[in-house]
Design a protein around this motif. Structure first.
Motif, short mmCIF file in Angstrom:
data_model
loop_
_atom_site.label_atom_id
_atom_site.label_comp_id
_atom_site.label_asym_id
_atom_site.label_seq_id
_atom_site.Cartn_x
_atom_site.Cartn_y
_atom_site.Cartn_z
N SER A 27 -1.79 2.82 -0.83
CA SER A 27 -3.03 2.69 -0.06
C SER A 27 -3.92 3.92 -0.21
O SER A 27 -5.14 3.83 -0.02
CB SER A 27 -2.73 2.41 1.41
OG SER A 27 -1.93 3.45 1.94
N ASN A 28 -3.36 5.07 -0.60
CA ASN A 28 -4.17 6.27 -0.82
C ASN A 28 -4.78 6.30 -2.23
O ASN A 28 -5.34 7.30 -2.65
CB ASN A 28 -3.35 7.53 -0.56
CG ASN A 28 -2.27 7.76 -1.60
OD1 ASN A 28 -2.15 7.05 -2.60
ND2 ASN A 28 -1.44 8.76 -1.34
N ALA A 67 -0.11 -12.35 0.48
CA ALA A 67 0.62 -11.15 0.11
C ALA A 67 1.13 -11.23 -1.32
O ALA A 67 1.47 -10.23 -1.92
CB ALA A 67 1.79 -10.93 1.07
N ARG A 68 1.17 -12.45 -1.88
CA ARG A 68 1.64 -12.64 -3.26
C ARG A 68 0.60 -13.42 -4.05
O ARG A 68 0.07 -14.43 -3.58
CB ARG A 68 2.96 -13.43 -3.27
CG ARG A 68 4.13 -12.77 -2.57
CD ARG A 68 4.95 -11.88 -3.46
NE ARG A 68 5.45 -12.48 -4.66
CZ ARG A 68 6.68 -12.95 -4.83
NH1 ARG A 68 7.54 -12.92 -3.84
NH2 ARG A 68 7.05 -13.45 -5.98
N ASP A 85 1.81 -2.02 4.49
CA ASP A 85 1.20 -0.68 4.47
C ASP A 85 0.07 -0.55 3.44
O ASP A 85 -0.52 0.50 3.29
CB ASP A 85 2.25 0.40 4.24
CG ASP A 85 2.93 0.32 2.87
OD1 ASP A 85 2.48 -0.46 2.00
OD2 ASP A 85 3.91 1.06 2.66
N GLY A 86 -0.22 -1.66 2.71
CA GLY A 86 -1.31 -1.66 1.73
C GLY A 86 -0.89 -1.36 0.31
O GLY A 86 -1.70 -1.49 -0.61
N THR A 112 10.80 -4.75 0.95
CA THR A 112 11.70 -4.31 2.02
C THR A 112 12.03 -2.82 1.97
O THR A 112 12.67 -2.31 2.88
CB THR A 112 13.01 -5.12 2.00
OG1 THR A 112 13.66 -4.95 0.74
CG2 THR A 112 12.74 -6.60 2.25
N ALA A 113 11.61 -2.15 0.92
CA ALA A 113 11.92 -0.72 0.78
C ALA A 113 11.20 0.10 1.84
O ALA A 113 10.05 -0.16 2.17
CB ALA A 113 11.52 -0.23 -0.61
N ASN A 114 11.89 1.11 2.32
CA ASN A 114 11.26 2.10 3.16
C ASN A 114 10.51 3.02 2.21
O ASN A 114 11.12 3.72 1.41
CB ASN A 114 12.33 2.86 3.95
CG ASN A 114 11.76 3.98 4.78
OD1 ASN A 114 10.59 4.35 4.66
ND2 ASN A 114 12.57 4.53 5.64
N SER A 115 9.19 3.01 2.25
CA SER A 115 8.39 3.74 1.24
C SER A 115 8.69 5.24 1.24
O SER A 115 8.55 5.88 0.22
CB SER A 115 6.89 3.50 1.44
OG SER A 115 6.47 4.01 2.68
N ALA A 116 9.14 5.77 2.33
CA ALA A 116 9.47 7.19 2.35
C ALA A 116 10.76 7.46 1.57
O ALA A 116 10.99 8.56 1.10
CB ALA A 116 9.64 7.68 3.79
N MET A 117 11.59 6.42 1.41
CA MET A 117 12.87 6.58 0.73
C MET A 117 12.92 5.84 -0.59
O MET A 117 13.89 5.93 -1.31
CB MET A 117 13.98 6.08 1.63
CG MET A 117 14.08 6.82 2.93
SD MET A 117 15.26 6.08 4.06
CE MET A 117 16.78 6.27 3.17
#
Length: 118
Positions: A27-28, A67-68, A85-86, A112-117
């Motif tokens: 998103s950034n 979304a798809r 989260d975009g 499903t991934a945690n984007s931070a991880m």
């Protein structure tokens, strides 16, 4: 670019049947792409990722989006998936039936991934 949140996801796409190239745009507006086929140069995949992001945004704002998304061409397909989260992932694949499970598994992992991880 090892600090890109979806680096592991991008790296593992090489192991999936029928995947020619992939990319993720956050998103950034930062992005990362990979290509495994000469017909899909990374520069073109990067441009495609930006264009798909714009199309998805326009469709969503017109209440037509999803979304798809999938585009089918004579010799391949382009798939995209958007997270809440975009972040948007794109896969360029063959049209063979063997590619579909790859797309589903990769997008399930991406969504499903945690984007931070990731």
């Amino acid at each position: 670019m090892s600090d890109f949140p979806f680096q592991d996801w991008l790296e593992k796409t090489v192991n999936y049947s029928g995947v020619f190239a992939c990319g993720v745009r956050l998103s950034n507006k930062s992005s990362s792409v990979r290509s495994y086929h000469e017909s899909y140069p990374e520069a073109r995949i990067g441009d495609l990722l930006q264009t798909i992001t714009e199309v998805a945004f326009t469709l969503r704002n017109s209440q037509l989006g999803s979304a798809r998304l999938r585009w089918v061409f004579e010799n391949g397909q382009i798939h995209s998936a958007r997270r809440p989260d975009g972040s948007i992932a794109v896969l360029a694949t063959s049209k063979t039936p063997e590619a579909e499970p790859s797309v589903e598994e990769l997008f399930t992992d991406f969504l499903t991934a945690n984007s931070a991880m990731a």
